[in-house]
Design an enzyme around this catalytic site. Structure first.
Site, mmCIF file in Angstrom:
data_model
loop_
_atom_site.group_PDB
_atom_site.id
_atom_site.type_symbol
_atom_site.label_atom_id
_atom_site.label_comp_id
_atom_site.label_asym_id
_atom_site.label_seq_id
_atom_site.Cartn_x
_atom_site.Cartn_y
_atom_site.Cartn_z
ATOM 1 N N LYS A 146 0.855 -1.289 0.326
ATOM 2 C CA LYS A 146 -0.031 -0.115 -0.031
ATOM 3 C C LYS A 146 0.811 1.215 -0.007
ATOM 4 O O LYS A 146 0.519 2.416 -0.656
ATOM 5 C CB LYS A 146 -0.797 0.153 1.292
ATOM 6 C CG LYS A 146 -2.145 -0.899 1.168
ATOM 7 C CD LYS A 146 -3.036 -0.669 2.423
ATOM 8 C CE LYS A 146 -4.255 -1.406 2.060
ATOM 9 N NZ LYS A 146 -5.395 -1.168 3.201
ATOM 10 N N ASP A 159 -10.074 3.000 1.244
ATOM 11 C CA ASP A 159 -10.316 2.658 2.589
ATOM 12 C C ASP A 159 -11.115 3.653 3.671
ATOM 13 O O ASP A 159 -12.082 3.356 4.244
ATOM 14 C CB ASP A 159 -8.998 2.196 3.183
ATOM 15 C CG ASP A 159 -8.460 0.879 2.903
ATOM 16 O OD1 ASP A 159 -9.185 0.075 2.452
ATOM 17 O OD2 ASP A 159 -7.416 0.515 2.938
#
Ligand code: NDP
Length: 263
Positions: free
Chosen positions: A68, A106
């Site tokens: 990420k 997210d």
């Protein structure tokens, strides 16, 4: 039809247990899109090579542990959320030019799920953890207008750093609060201890856990009669946003040309 050839997928290491293919492929079927969402198990050492040789029909990637943060070095552009959070969980690829754009779904997925489940106006909130997911949740809390937020982390310095970055405060010891959010990785293994001291959990507590497998924390909440929400709604909401990004708006011309045969 050319659209048969479009693929998306999740990149991580390991990805064996990822539930993303189940979600995305379900939506493709529901919308009668003949796309395919795959799993790409890519080690950190193979990341550069993988991204530099992407298949020409690849439209997008979900990004998970451990990429990420490191994937940002390979993006052609990124959203302000990715910059603020320091992590990218979604890559949208322009099918015409190969341009890679980084997004983070997210935070927004979590905020949507949180607002649907926790209807308190301005609750005091304790965030446990100061890693990548904590940064996304703190960004979401800030964007959502929540002000009474404290951060507790095993390594205090990291909590203090995030408190400064997002305008919240850091605490040295856990405190009681109506809402607590677990952003630590404690609970991934069923034998892990609860990240939140059990004595701080009462029948009035709302505990929001990013983990979605059975854990000590879930068990304590059940025993105490506390409201417990696991990480599944966040997983689904962030994936829904990815689905919208992959199949729609960001590069509409290239998507259109990819969908129209012989264009
Ligand atoms: P990171 O590795 O970035 O951060 C881990 C955090 O957990 C750090 O704050 C670390 O503290 C803390 N921690 C780890 N071990 C312990 C321990 N033994 N005692 C106390 N604290 C500990 O992980 P992420 O933030 O990326 O992920 C955290 C969790 O969130 C994962 O379990 C992940 O599966 C879940 N997640 C769920 C999502 C969903 O869609 N539901 C999305 C993203 C994540 P320290 O700083 O001291 O090391």
């Amino acid at each position: 039809m050319l659209s048969h050839q479009i693929i998306t997928g999740v990149i991580g290491h390991p990805v064996k247990h990822s539930r993303s293919p189940e979600l995305h492929n379900h939506w493709y079927q529901e919308e009668k899109l003949p796309w395919e969402y795959k799993k790409f198990d890519i080690t950190p050492a193979d990341l550069a090579n993988f991204l530099q040789t992407l298949p020409s029909n690849l439209r997008g990637l979900s990004v998970t542990v451990p990429h990420k943060e490191s994937i940002r070095a390979f993006l052609d552009s990124e959203s302000s959320a990715v910059t603020a959070i320091g992590a990218c969980n979604t890559v949208i690829r322009d099918l015409k030019t190969g341009h890679l754009h980084g997004e983070n779904t997210d935070w927004q997925g979590w905020l949507t799920a949180f607002k649907a489940k926790v209807r308190l106006a301005a609750p005091a909130i304790i965030v446990y953890g100061a890693g990548g997911s904590a940064r996304a949740i703190l960004y979401a809390l800030k964007e959502g207008g929540y002000q009474n937020v404290k951060i507790f982390n095993r390594t205090y310095a990291k909590a203090a750093e995030l408190a400064t970055k997002f305008g919240f405060s850091a605490i040295q010891e856990p405190e009681a609060a109506p809402v607590a959010i677990n952003c630590t990785s404690l609970g991934l293994a069923p034998i892990d201890p609860s990240p939140i001291p059990p004595e701080l959990i009462t029948k009035d507590s709302i505990i929001y856990d990013l983990i979605y497998t059975p854990s000590k924390l879930a068990q304590i909440c059940r025993n105490q009669g506390a409201k417990y929400i696991n990480g599944e709604p966040m997983l689904i909401e962030q994936a829904k946003l990815q689905h919208q990004l992959f199949t729609a708006s960001l590069f509409p011309n290239s998507i259109k040309s990819a969908l129209i045969p012989n264009h």
